[in-house]
Design an enzyme around this catalytic site. Structure first.
Site, PDB file in Angstrom:
ATOM      1  N   LYS A 107      60.929 -68.663 -85.075  1.00  0.00           N
ATOM      2  CA  LYS A 107      60.476 -69.945 -85.632  1.00  0.00           C
ATOM      3  C   LYS A 107      60.353 -69.864 -87.150  1.00  0.00           C
ATOM      4  O   LYS A 107      60.811 -70.747 -87.862  1.00  0.00           O
ATOM      5  CB  LYS A 107      59.121 -70.365 -85.040  1.00  0.00           C
ATOM      6  CG  LYS A 107      59.129 -70.567 -83.535  1.00  0.00           C
ATOM      7  CD  LYS A 107      57.816 -71.161 -83.038  1.00  0.00           C
ATOM      8  CE  LYS A 107      56.629 -70.222 -83.110  1.00  0.00           C
ATOM      9  NZ  LYS A 107      56.656 -69.150 -82.092  1.00  0.00           N
ATOM     10  N   ARG A 153      51.472 -56.817 -89.518  1.00  0.00           N
ATOM     11  CA  ARG A 153      50.590 -57.628 -88.674  1.00  0.00           C
ATOM     12  C   ARG A 153      50.046 -56.788 -87.527  1.00  0.00           C
ATOM     13  O   ARG A 153      50.810 -56.221 -86.748  1.00  0.00           O
ATOM     14  CB  ARG A 153      51.348 -58.835 -88.118  1.00  0.00           C
ATOM     15  CG  ARG A 153      51.588 -59.902 -89.142  1.00  0.00           C
ATOM     16  CD  ARG A 153      52.452 -61.029 -88.610  1.00  0.00           C
ATOM     17  NE  ARG A 153      51.994 -61.568 -87.325  1.00  0.00           N
ATOM     18  CZ  ARG A 153      52.515 -62.639 -86.756  1.00  0.00           C
ATOM     19  NH1 ARG A 153      53.521 -63.281 -87.363  1.00  0.00           N
ATOM     20  NH2 ARG A 153      52.078 -63.068 -85.605  1.00  0.00           N
ATOM     21  N   ARG A 206      59.639 -55.818 -85.656  1.00  0.00           N
ATOM     22  CA  ARG A 206      59.074 -56.518 -86.807  1.00  0.00           C
ATOM     23  C   ARG A 206      57.757 -55.874 -87.234  1.00  0.00           C
ATOM     24  O   ARG A 206      57.445 -55.779 -88.419  1.00  0.00           O
ATOM     25  CB  ARG A 206      58.843 -57.996 -86.432  1.00  0.00           C
ATOM     26  CG  ARG A 206      58.241 -58.832 -87.534  1.00  0.00           C
ATOM     27  CD  ARG A 206      58.213 -60.310 -87.156  1.00  0.00           C
ATOM     28  NE  ARG A 206      57.127 -60.629 -86.213  1.00  0.00           N
ATOM     29  CZ  ARG A 206      56.929 -61.859 -85.713  1.00  0.00           C
ATOM     30  NH1 ARG A 206      57.747 -62.854 -86.032  1.00  0.00           N
ATOM     31  NH2 ARG A 206      55.933 -62.092 -84.887  1.00  0.00           N
ATOM     32  N   ARG A 229      49.629 -61.929 -76.025  1.00  0.00           N
ATOM     33  CA  ARG A 229      50.071 -63.168 -76.700  1.00  0.00           C
ATOM     34  C   ARG A 229      51.024 -63.954 -75.801  1.00  0.00           C
ATOM     35  O   ARG A 229      50.981 -65.178 -75.771  1.00  0.00           O
ATOM     36  CB  ARG A 229      50.744 -62.838 -78.037  1.00  0.00           C
ATOM     37  CG  ARG A 229      49.714 -62.558 -79.147  1.00  0.00           C
ATOM     38  CD  ARG A 229      50.298 -61.751 -80.275  1.00  0.00           C
ATOM     39  NE  ARG A 229      51.320 -62.467 -81.022  1.00  0.00           N
ATOM     40  CZ  ARG A 229      52.186 -61.865 -81.838  1.00  0.00           C
ATOM     41  NH1 ARG A 229      52.162 -60.561 -81.993  1.00  0.00           N
ATOM     42  NH2 ARG A 229      53.067 -62.571 -82.499  1.00  0.00           N
TER      43      ARG A 229
END
Ligand code: IMP
Ligand code: MG
Length: 371
Positions: free
Chosen positions: A195, A315, A309, A327
């Protein structure tokens, strides 16, 4: 509450599905009491009456027969005056109680034609039951026996009513409204679907403002603002920040961009409560959400991508497989149903999110260009 586009025009939700159902039910019961020991024949005036007819007779408490005639007088959003009979009455109505079901009576031209058509059929009684009535434009001295709702002289669509053949398939009624100024898109999909990458490309291509609720919260966390500390306590564990906090934050981000041509929402809405709040907020501004475009990628591919990632993103929620799984669990239980929410409004567009970034952008663009 939402705005929809049909051809070149925009319509704002005006009467909810529930309200219409209640009105139709009340009419069916009222008329049912009147003909307790009879078998009336309900004649629907096509095309507009089909939903009304279907709901009406399901609520009708006694025996009845059903038939249709097809008339046409409208092109676009105004009456042409001349009413044509496309499918006529093809059964013997002598001695019968005939109740005409009309979706809407406007100038009364169609009604006049109906009275003419049935004048030589030797019916026992002819009654008119219209769902909607526009008293301000009605020009005739003709009786209307049952009126579901009187409405102002504004063009409406939905629940069988059309604007140049579109809009009949909505369950609610929508009213003509001014053209919104913005193009607003929700970019949707599970974590790691791309996204953010696509939003960065699309915002430049369509001159839109990109709002990523996740990025904004992460920025607050970095600056250790009050909002940041609050958000961190949820996000570090892969949980959602509470709806009211997220909604307030999003609205203030929109307010910061009064001259925007529109927004790409990324990571918002995440729950039905957020989606309803967004609809309400945009509708009050006279704006619409043009559509939800959703990237679709198999889950296992995504878990691998996110772990990859996580090696560079820094993160916390990207580095631990258990948190990533959590998640996805949050996504499946709280977010995925938004697909149904937007599908009901005919605003959901699923796109294959596997492949080259440029290919995915062009798949997205094909949809966005037409919104
Ligand atoms: P009238 O002959 O002017 O009374 O109009 C009756 C017909 O016009 C209806 O059966 C509808 O097909 C159409 N019509 C009137 N007003 C509207 C509207 O607001 N939306 C959609 N169709 C309408
Ligand atoms: Mg009609």
């Amino acid at each position: 509450m939402s705005i929809i586009r049909l051809h070149d025009k925009y319509f704002k939700q005006y009467i909810s599905e529930d309200k219409i159902q209640a009105v139709v039910k009340k009419m069916a019961q009222e008329i049912g009491r009147e003909y307790q020991n009879e078998t009336p024949i309900f004649i629907g005036i096509l095309n507009g009456c089909f939903m009304y007819m279907a709901d009406f007779i399901r609520e009708y408490p006694g025996n009845c027969e059903v038939s249709f005639v097809k008339l046409a007088s409208y092109t676009g959003t105004s009456s042409t005056g001349a009413v044509k009979q496309l499918v006529g009455v093809n059964q013997d109505l002598e001695g019968r109680i005939v109740v005409i079901l009309e979706d809407i009576i406007d100038t009364g031209n169609t009604l006049e034609e109906i009275y003419k058509i049935f004048s030589d059929k030797k019916v026992k009684q002819l009654k008119i039951a219209t769902l909607f009535f526009k008293p301000d434009v009605f020009r005739k001295e003709l009786p209307i026996d049952h009126i579901g709702m009187s409405i102002p002289d504004k063009f409406i669509v939905g629940y069988g009513l059309d604007y140049d053949n579109l809009g009949r398939n909505f369950g609610a009624i929508y009213q003509l409204t001014t053209k919104p100024k913005m193009k607003n898109i929700v970019l949707f999909g599970p974590p790691g679907v791309g996204k953010g990458t696509q939003a960065a490309i699309l915002k430049a291509k369509y001159n839109l403002v990109h709002i990523s609720t996740g990025d904004i919260f992460r920025d607050h966390i970095k600056r250790q603002t009050e909002l940041g500390k609050l958000a961190q306590s949820f996000m570090d564990y892969g949980n959602f920040v509470p709806d009211n906090v997220t909604i307030d934050m999003l609205e203030s981000e929109i307010e910061k961009n009064p001259d925007a041509h529109g927004f790409i929402f990324d990571g918002f809405p995440r729950t039905p409560t957020q989606a309803v709040a967004l609809d309400k907020y945009l509708t009050e501004k006279g704006e619409l959400l043009n559509g939800m475009v959703a990237l679709e990628v198999p889950e296992e591919t995504l878990v691998t991508r996110i772990l990859e990632r996580g090696k560079t993103s820094g993160r916390a929620d990207d580095q631990d497989e258990a948190k990533i799984r959590h998640r996805f669990h949050e996504y499946h239980t709280k977010t995925e149903m938004l697909k149904d929410f937007y599908s009901e409004q005919h605003k959901y567009f699923g796109i294959n999110g596997v492949g080259l970034v440029t290919d995915i952008t062009s798949r997205l663009s094909q949809v966005i260009d037409n919104l």
